[in-house]
Scaffold this motif. Sequence first.
Motif, PDB file in Angstrom:
ATOM      1  N   LEU A 221      -4.337   2.289   6.818  1.00 16.92           N
ATOM      2  CA  LEU A 221      -3.751   3.178   7.818  1.00 16.92           C
ATOM      3  C   LEU A 221      -4.390   4.547   7.841  1.00 16.92           C
ATOM      4  O   LEU A 221      -4.664   5.100   8.904  1.00 16.92           O
ATOM      5  CB  LEU A 221      -2.244   3.324   7.571  1.00 16.92           C
ATOM      6  CG  LEU A 221      -1.443   2.027   7.581  1.00 16.92           C
ATOM      7  CD1 LEU A 221       0.024   2.321   7.290  1.00 16.92           C
ATOM      8  CD2 LEU A 221      -1.596   1.316   8.905  1.00 16.92           C
TER       9      LEU A 221
ATOM     10  N   ARG B  24       4.647  -3.931   3.877  1.00 15.95           N
ATOM     11  CA  ARG B  24       4.982  -2.764   3.067  1.00 15.95           C
ATOM     12  C   ARG B  24       3.812  -1.797   3.052  1.00 15.95           C
ATOM     13  O   ARG B  24       2.666  -2.203   3.227  1.00 15.95           O
ATOM     14  CB  ARG B  24       5.294  -3.202   1.639  1.00 15.95           C
ATOM     15  CG  ARG B  24       6.534  -4.086   1.574  1.00 15.95           C
ATOM     16  CD  ARG B  24       7.146  -4.156   0.225  1.00 15.95           C
ATOM     17  NE  ARG B  24       7.444  -2.810  -0.264  1.00 15.95           N
ATOM     18  CZ  ARG B  24       7.665  -2.533  -1.535  1.00 15.95           C
ATOM     19  NH1 ARG B  24       7.626  -3.477  -2.426  1.00 15.95           N
ATOM     20  NH2 ARG B  24       7.934  -1.308  -1.927  1.00 15.95           N
ATOM     21  N   GLU B  25       4.124  -0.529   2.798  1.00 12.45           N
ATOM     22  CA  GLU B  25       3.081   0.482   2.701  1.00 12.45           C
ATOM     23  C   GLU B  25       2.918   0.908   1.248  1.00 12.45           C
ATOM     24  O   GLU B  25       3.889   0.917   0.479  1.00 12.45           O
ATOM     25  CB  GLU B  25       3.407   1.687   3.581  1.00 12.45           C
ATOM     26  CG  GLU B  25       3.324   1.349   5.053  1.00 12.45           C
ATOM     27  CD  GLU B  25       3.598   2.526   5.951  1.00 12.45           C
ATOM     28  OE1 GLU B  25       4.017   3.605   5.466  1.00 12.45           O
ATOM     29  OE2 GLU B  25       3.398   2.383   7.168  1.00 12.45           O
TER      30      GLU B  25
ATOM     31  N   ASN C 280      -4.380  -3.031   7.808  1.00 10.25           N
ATOM     32  CA  ASN C 280      -4.201  -2.925   6.359  1.00 10.25           C
ATOM     33  C   ASN C 280      -4.531  -1.537   5.827  1.00 10.25           C
ATOM     34  O   ASN C 280      -3.973  -1.110   4.824  1.00 10.25           O
ATOM     35  CB  ASN C 280      -5.061  -3.957   5.619  1.00 10.25           C
ATOM     36  CG  ASN C 280      -4.629  -5.366   5.900  1.00 10.25           C
ATOM     37  OD1 ASN C 280      -5.308  -6.096   6.616  1.00 10.25           O
ATOM     38  ND2 ASN C 280      -3.495  -5.754   5.360  1.00 10.25           N
TER      39      ASN C 280
ATOM     40  N   VAL D 296      -3.287   5.393   2.578  1.00 11.29           N
ATOM     41  CA  VAL D 296      -2.088   4.615   2.852  1.00 11.29           C
ATOM     42  C   VAL D 296      -2.558   3.262   3.355  1.00 11.29           C
ATOM     43  O   VAL D 296      -3.307   3.171   4.338  1.00 11.29           O
ATOM     44  CB  VAL D 296      -1.173   5.311   3.881  1.00 11.29           C
ATOM     45  CG1 VAL D 296       0.039   4.436   4.190  1.00 11.29           C
ATOM     46  CG2 VAL D 296      -0.734   6.677   3.368  1.00 11.29           C
ATOM     47  N   TRP D 297      -2.141   2.233   2.625  1.00 10.22           N
ATOM     48  CA  TRP D 297      -2.538   0.858   2.903  1.00 10.22           C
ATOM     49  C   TRP D 297      -1.291   0.031   3.190  1.00 10.22           C
ATOM     50  O   TRP D 297      -0.202   0.380   2.753  1.00 10.22           O
ATOM     51  CB  TRP D 297      -3.268   0.275   1.698  1.00 10.22           C
ATOM     52  CG  TRP D 297      -4.541   0.989   1.356  1.00 10.22           C
ATOM     53  CD1 TRP D 297      -4.660   2.222   0.761  1.00 10.22           C
ATOM     54  CD2 TRP D 297      -5.863   0.536   1.585  1.00 10.22           C
ATOM     55  NE1 TRP D 297      -5.987   2.541   0.610  1.00 10.22           N
ATOM     56  CE2 TRP D 297      -6.748   1.523   1.100  1.00 10.22           C
ATOM     57  CE3 TRP D 297      -6.397  -0.618   2.135  1.00 10.22           C
ATOM     58  CZ2 TRP D 297      -8.125   1.387   1.166  1.00 10.22           C
ATOM     59  CZ3 TRP D 297      -7.777  -0.754   2.193  1.00 10.22           C
ATOM     60  CH2 TRP D 297      -8.625   0.237   1.722  1.00 10.22           C
ATOM     61  N   ARG D 298      -1.469  -1.087   3.872  1.00 14.56           N
ATOM     62  CA  ARG D 298      -0.347  -1.947   4.227  1.00 14.56           C
ATOM     63  C   ARG D 298      -0.680  -3.395   3.875  1.00 14.56           C
ATOM     64  O   ARG D 298      -1.787  -3.862   4.128  1.00 14.56           O
ATOM     65  CB  ARG D 298      -0.063  -1.818   5.723  1.00 14.56           C
ATOM     66  CG  ARG D 298       1.177  -2.555   6.167  1.00 14.56           C
ATOM     67  CD  ARG D 298       1.416  -2.409   7.648  1.00 14.56           C
ATOM     68  NE  ARG D 298       1.849  -1.041   7.947  1.00 14.56           N
ATOM     69  CZ  ARG D 298       1.720  -0.458   9.131  1.00 14.56           C
ATOM     70  NH1 ARG D 298       1.122  -1.086  10.117  1.00 14.56           N
ATOM     71  NH2 ARG D 298       2.156   0.764   9.325  1.00 14.56           N
TER      72      ARG D 298
END
Length: 100
Positions: free
Chosen positions: A42, A2-3, A40, A56-58
């Motif tokens: 972005l 997920r983002e 992780n 923006v992280w994942r």
Amino acid sequence: MREFLVEITTTIPEGTEPAEVDRRRAAEAVRAKELAATGNLLRLWRPVGELRSIGVWRAGDEDELHEKVLGTLPLRSWMTLTVTPLESHPNDPGKADAAG
């Protein structure tokens, strides 16, 4: 995966030695590169004239994001975070690029 949109404000505690701030900032840069390499982290921005970051992280889920990703940042104990889970928008022009 997920983002998440993550807003980060870092506040250095009063009385912290400059050498400790420098050490943690250098370690933070290294860790950010590692998290980018693993997918992780972005994107990361700093609003003009502000001392905060927006990225923006994942991660698999929000618990993983906090524990295994953001929790590993050397400056984490000095950070205030706002985390917003993201999902694709049906009109996202980037979806066509991703589909290739």
